[in-house]
Design a protein around this motif. Structure first.
Motif, PDB file in Angstrom:
ATOM      1  N   PRO A 102       0.594  -1.381  -0.030  1.00 51.20           N
ATOM      2  CA  PRO A 102      -0.397   0.351   0.214  1.00 51.20           C
ATOM      3  C   PRO A 102       0.882   1.280  -0.399  1.00 51.20           C
ATOM      4  O   PRO A 102       1.946   1.630   0.611  1.00 51.20           O
ATOM      5  CB  PRO A 102      -0.585  -0.067   1.447  1.00 51.20           C
ATOM      6  CG  PRO A 102      -0.550  -1.256   2.539  1.00 51.20           C
ATOM      7  CD  PRO A 102       0.412  -1.603   1.135  1.00 51.20           C
ATOM      8  N   GLU A 103       0.724   2.001  -0.977  1.00 55.85           N
ATOM      9  CA  GLU A 103       1.222   3.777  -0.791  1.00 55.85           C
ATOM     10  C   GLU A 103       0.553   4.620   0.158  1.00 55.85           C
ATOM     11  O   GLU A 103       1.342   5.399   0.601  1.00 55.85           O
ATOM     12  CB  GLU A 103       1.302   3.733  -2.329  1.00 55.85           C
ATOM     13  CG  GLU A 103       1.681   3.419  -3.050  1.00 55.85           C
ATOM     14  CD  GLU A 103       0.798   3.833  -4.563  1.00 55.85           C
ATOM     15  OE1 GLU A 103       0.678   4.526  -4.706  1.00 55.85           O
ATOM     16  OE2 GLU A 103       1.478   3.261  -5.884  1.00 55.85           O
ATOM     17  N   GLN A 104      -0.408   4.386   0.694  1.00 54.25           N
ATOM     18  CA  GLN A 104       0.029   5.636   1.990  1.00 54.25           C
ATOM     19  C   GLN A 104      -1.350   4.743   3.132  1.00 54.25           C
ATOM     20  O   GLN A 104      -1.338   3.096   2.854  1.00 54.25           O
ATOM     21  CB  GLN A 104      -1.696   5.934   1.948  1.00 54.25           C
ATOM     22  CG  GLN A 104      -2.753   5.767   0.722  1.00 54.25           C
ATOM     23  CD  GLN A 104      -4.121   6.537   0.022  1.00 54.25           C
ATOM     24  OE1 GLN A 104      -3.497   7.367  -0.647  1.00 54.25           O
ATOM     25  NE2 GLN A 104      -5.147   6.108   0.822  1.00 54.25           N
ATOM     26  N   ALA A 105      -0.954   5.403   4.340  1.00 58.26           N
ATOM     27  CA  ALA A 105      -1.798   4.270   5.480  1.00 58.26           C
ATOM     28  C   ALA A 105      -3.717   3.971   5.683  1.00 58.26           C
ATOM     29  O   ALA A 105      -4.501   4.797   4.674  1.00 58.26           O
ATOM     30  CB  ALA A 105      -1.578   5.565   6.988  1.00 58.26           C
ATOM     31  N   SER A 106      -3.624   3.578   6.791  1.00 58.74           N
ATOM     32  CA  SER A 106      -4.662   3.301   6.458  1.00 58.74           C
ATOM     33  C   SER A 106      -5.590   4.153   7.257  1.00 58.74           C
ATOM     34  O   SER A 106      -5.226   5.374   7.706  1.00 58.74           O
ATOM     35  CB  SER A 106      -5.664   2.391   7.252  1.00 58.74           C
ATOM     36  OG  SER A 106      -6.758   1.655   7.846  1.00 58.74           O
ATOM     37  N   GLU A 107      -7.246   4.580   6.530  1.00 56.46           N
ATOM     38  CA  GLU A 107      -7.661   5.598   6.534  1.00 56.46           C
ATOM     39  C   GLU A 107      -9.143   5.053   7.742  1.00 56.46           C
ATOM     40  O   GLU A 107      -9.669   5.792   8.096  1.00 56.46           O
ATOM     41  CB  GLU A 107      -8.536   6.321   5.494  1.00 56.46           C
ATOM     42  CG  GLU A 107      -7.976   6.850   4.983  1.00 56.46           C
ATOM     43  CD  GLU A 107      -7.972   7.584   3.934  1.00 56.46           C
ATOM     44  OE1 GLU A 107      -9.297   7.450   3.804  1.00 56.46           O
ATOM     45  OE2 GLU A 107      -7.519   8.401   2.353  1.00 56.46           O
ATOM     46  N   TYR A 108      -8.711   3.785   7.871  1.00 52.85           N
ATOM     47  CA  TYR A 108      -9.855   3.080   9.253  1.00 52.85           C
ATOM     48  C   TYR A 108      -9.785   3.218  10.330  1.00 52.85           C
ATOM     49  O   TYR A 108      -9.141   4.132  10.923  1.00 52.85           O
ATOM     50  CB  TYR A 108     -10.038   1.871   9.205  1.00 52.85           C
ATOM     51  CG  TYR A 108     -10.581   1.030   9.991  1.00 52.85           C
ATOM     52  CD1 TYR A 108     -12.021   1.147   9.397  1.00 52.85           C
ATOM     53  CD2 TYR A 108     -10.306   0.323  11.200  1.00 52.85           C
ATOM     54  CE1 TYR A 108     -13.133   0.166  10.031  1.00 52.85           C
ATOM     55  CE2 TYR A 108     -11.032  -0.854  11.257  1.00 52.85           C
ATOM     56  CZ  TYR A 108     -13.125  -0.295  10.769  1.00 52.85           C
ATOM     57  OH  TYR A 108     -13.514  -1.591  12.066  1.00 52.85           O
ATOM     58  N   LYS A 109     -10.825   4.397  10.469  1.00 52.00           N
ATOM     59  CA  LYS A 109     -11.251   4.765  12.121  1.00 52.00           C
ATOM     60  C   LYS A 109     -12.704   4.124  13.915  1.00 52.00           C
ATOM     61  O   LYS A 109     -12.028   5.065  14.780  1.00 52.00           O
ATOM     62  CB  LYS A 109     -11.625   6.324  11.455  1.00 52.00           C
ATOM     63  CG  LYS A 109     -10.985   6.977  10.911  1.00 52.00           C
ATOM     64  CD  LYS A 109     -11.742   8.629  10.590  1.00 52.00           C
ATOM     65  CE  LYS A 109     -10.951   9.065   9.128  1.00 52.00           C
ATOM     66  NZ  LYS A 109     -11.751  10.806   9.424  1.00 52.00           N
ATOM     67  N   CYS A 130      -7.087  -2.249   6.840  1.00 49.43           N
ATOM     68  CA  CYS A 130      -8.955  -2.867   7.463  1.00 49.43           C
ATOM     69  C   CYS A 130      -8.814  -4.185   6.132  1.00 49.43           C
ATOM     70  O   CYS A 130      -8.372  -3.575   5.023  1.00 49.43           O
ATOM     71  CB  CYS A 130      -9.487  -1.929   7.777  1.00 49.43           C
ATOM     72  SG  CYS A 130     -10.642  -1.469   6.206  1.00 49.43           S
ATOM     73  N   THR A 131      -9.581  -5.109   5.980  1.00 51.79           N
ATOM     74  CA  THR A 131     -10.488  -5.883   5.159  1.00 51.79           C
ATOM     75  C   THR A 131     -10.768  -4.990   4.164  1.00 51.79           C
ATOM     76  O   THR A 131     -10.325  -5.416   3.022  1.00 51.79           O
ATOM     77  CB  THR A 131     -11.537  -6.813   5.899  1.00 51.79           C
ATOM     78  OG1 THR A 131     -10.322  -8.033   7.395  1.00 51.79           O
ATOM     79  CG2 THR A 131     -11.604  -7.795   5.039  1.00 51.79           C
ATOM     80  N   SER A 132     -11.662  -4.234   4.187  1.00 51.00           N
ATOM     81  CA  SER A 132     -12.211  -3.486   2.961  1.00 51.00           C
ATOM     82  C   SER A 132     -11.643  -2.334   2.449  1.00 51.00           C
ATOM     83  O   SER A 132     -11.543  -2.568   0.908  1.00 51.00           O
ATOM     84  CB  SER A 132     -13.707  -2.933   2.861  1.00 51.00           C
ATOM     85  OG  SER A 132     -13.163  -1.972   4.481  1.00 51.00           O
ATOM     86  N   GLU A 133     -10.257  -2.569   2.955  1.00 51.81           N
ATOM     87  CA  GLU A 133      -8.669  -1.654   2.001  1.00 51.81           C
ATOM     88  C   GLU A 133      -8.010  -2.495   1.372  1.00 51.81           C
ATOM     89  O   GLU A 133      -7.787  -2.041   0.588  1.00 51.81           O
ATOM     90  CB  GLU A 133      -8.668  -0.744   3.036  1.00 51.81           C
ATOM     91  CG  GLU A 133      -8.562   0.349   3.562  1.00 51.81           C
ATOM     92  CD  GLU A 133      -8.136   1.178   5.042  1.00 51.81           C
ATOM     93  OE1 GLU A 133      -8.267   2.291   5.039  1.00 51.81           O
ATOM     94  OE2 GLU A 133      -7.570   0.411   5.929  1.00 51.81           O
ATOM     95  N   VAL A 134      -7.976  -4.186   1.893  1.00 47.41           N
ATOM     96  CA  VAL A 134      -7.237  -4.679   1.443  1.00 47.41           C
ATOM     97  C   VAL A 134      -7.810  -5.004   0.504  1.00 47.41           C
ATOM     98  O   VAL A 134      -7.289  -4.931  -1.001  1.00 47.41           O
ATOM     99  CB  VAL A 134      -7.073  -5.830   1.954  1.00 47.41           C
ATOM    100  CG1 VAL A 134      -5.638  -6.997   1.732  1.00 47.41           C
ATOM    101  CG2 VAL A 134      -6.057  -5.904   3.428  1.00 47.41           C
ATOM    102  N   ALA A 135      -9.423  -5.483   0.133  1.00 44.46           N
ATOM    103  CA  ALA A 135      -9.641  -6.210  -0.394  1.00 44.46           C
ATOM    104  C   ALA A 135     -10.081  -4.719  -1.594  1.00 44.46           C
ATOM    105  O   ALA A 135      -9.819  -5.113  -3.456  1.00 44.46           O
ATOM    106  CB  ALA A 135     -11.029  -6.541  -0.312  1.00 44.46           C
ATOM    107  N   ALA A 164     -14.706  -0.481  -9.065  1.00 42.26           N
ATOM    108  CA  ALA A 164     -15.050  -1.701  -8.368  1.00 42.26           C
ATOM    109  C   ALA A 164     -13.998  -1.068  -6.743  1.00 42.26           C
ATOM    110  O   ALA A 164     -14.270  -0.662  -5.807  1.00 42.26           O
ATOM    111  CB  ALA A 164     -14.953  -2.960  -8.538  1.00 42.26           C
ATOM    112  N   ALA A 165     -13.454  -1.418  -6.824  1.00 44.19           N
ATOM    113  CA  ALA A 165     -12.118  -0.712  -5.892  1.00 44.19           C
ATOM    114  C   ALA A 165     -12.785   0.428  -5.777  1.00 44.19           C
ATOM    115  O   ALA A 165     -12.800   0.566  -4.293  1.00 44.19           O
ATOM    116  CB  ALA A 165     -10.475  -0.701  -6.731  1.00 44.19           C
ATOM    117  N   GLN A 166     -12.720   1.214  -6.235  1.00 45.01           N
ATOM    118  CA  GLN A 166     -12.671   2.801  -5.515  1.00 45.01           C
ATOM    119  C   GLN A 166     -14.673   3.011  -5.031  1.00 45.01           C
ATOM    120  O   GLN A 166     -14.095   4.060  -3.709  1.00 45.01           O
ATOM    121  CB  GLN A 166     -12.614   4.156  -7.203  1.00 45.01           C
ATOM    122  CG  GLN A 166     -11.433   4.090  -7.673  1.00 45.01           C
ATOM    123  CD  GLN A 166     -11.072   4.645  -8.639  1.00 45.01           C
ATOM    124  OE1 GLN A 166     -12.535   6.025  -9.034  1.00 45.01           O
ATOM    125  NE2 GLN A 166     -10.064   4.526  -9.523  1.00 45.01           N
TER     126      GLN A 166
END
Length: 249
Positions: free
Chosen positions: A169-176, A187-192, A204-206
């Motif tokens: 990944p090129e950026q940190a997680s935005e999951y809060k 988080c799992t949806s970011e990985v997907a 679909a990714a976006q």
């Protein structure tokens, strides 16, 4: 029709001896379709897409019960999402059948530094990207805490035959919605979403990324008893993404 994560959640609840109470969560009534309080329901925002890629969620025991679980969002967006509860000794026969289905090319999504180098890949095979020319990519995600996921990976020998897709990944997680001790944990949806992008499905990714942002907004505003900002940036982004791809039949 309930999707795979919803069905797994119902089965897990049926086995529970007592109600599941999420730490830090509210105790109010929740919508069965999106797990939010009715005043902040987002069922009407659920995208309807067609994807060539599929997702297989191997879920730790209580993950389907957590209102902050984002595997649920993947199942909302990706039509071919499969969900199974993980056990060390008795894998679900339906899971083994799925992994053996010749239409799919499974990829175990896991950090490459924990795997023998010859097993690691960093891209989806080209013949998985082009229609009938090859197998469809199936991304196997270990939906759990990092400690649980490492245990699941080590103790699932039926995953050993498959390549391990190591993401960068090129950026940190935005999951809060949950705390993590490491910034590089998504988080799992970011990985997907990253997997869908590698599979040549950027819309679909976006869309999944935008859907997570909307879910986060609804969840936090419900928790803090604040109204939904329906015209805010998160909702506008999701509307734009939903307009980019034809709806599935």
């Amino acid at each position: 029709m309930p999707h795979a994560v919803s069905r797994l959640r119902a089965a897990r609840l049926a086995r529970s001896a007592k109600p599941f109470l999420a730490r830090g969560g509210w105790k109010r009534e929740r919508c069965g379709g999106c797990r939010l309080v009715p005043s902040h329901c987002m069922c009407a925002l659920r995208p309807s897409l067609t994807t060539r890629a599929g997702v297989c969620l191997l879920m730790a025991d209580i993950e389907p019960l957590k209102p902050t679980n984002t595997g649920w969002l993947i199942a909302d967006v990706v039509p071919d999402t499969f969900a199974f509860g993980w056990t060390r000794t008795e894998p679900d026969p339906a899971l083994l059948a799925l992994l053996a289905d010749p239409q799919w090319q499974p990829y175990v999504v896991f950090p490459g530094q924990y795997v023998a180098p010859e097993r690691v890949v960093r891209a989806v095979q080209p013949d998985s990207l082009h229609g009938d020319a090859g197998k469809r990519p199936l991304f196997i995600l270990l939906d759990a805490t990092w400690t649980e996921a490492r245990k699941m990976f080590r103790r699932s020998p039926y995953l050993d035959p498959f390549p391990v897709l190591s993401l960068e990944p090129e950026q940190a997680s935005e999951y809060k919605l949950r705390r993590s001790g490491r910034d590089d944990h998504l988080c799992t949806s970011e990985v997907a979403a990253l997997c869908l992008d590698l599979a040549g499905e950027p819309v679909a990714a976006q869309t999944l990324e935008a859907y997570l942002a909307v879910f986060t907004h609804h969840y936090l505003h419900a928790k803090n008893q604040q109204p939904v900002a329906w015209e805010g940036a998160a909702h506008q982004r999701l509307r734009e993404q939903r307009n980019q791809q034809p709806r599935s039949g």
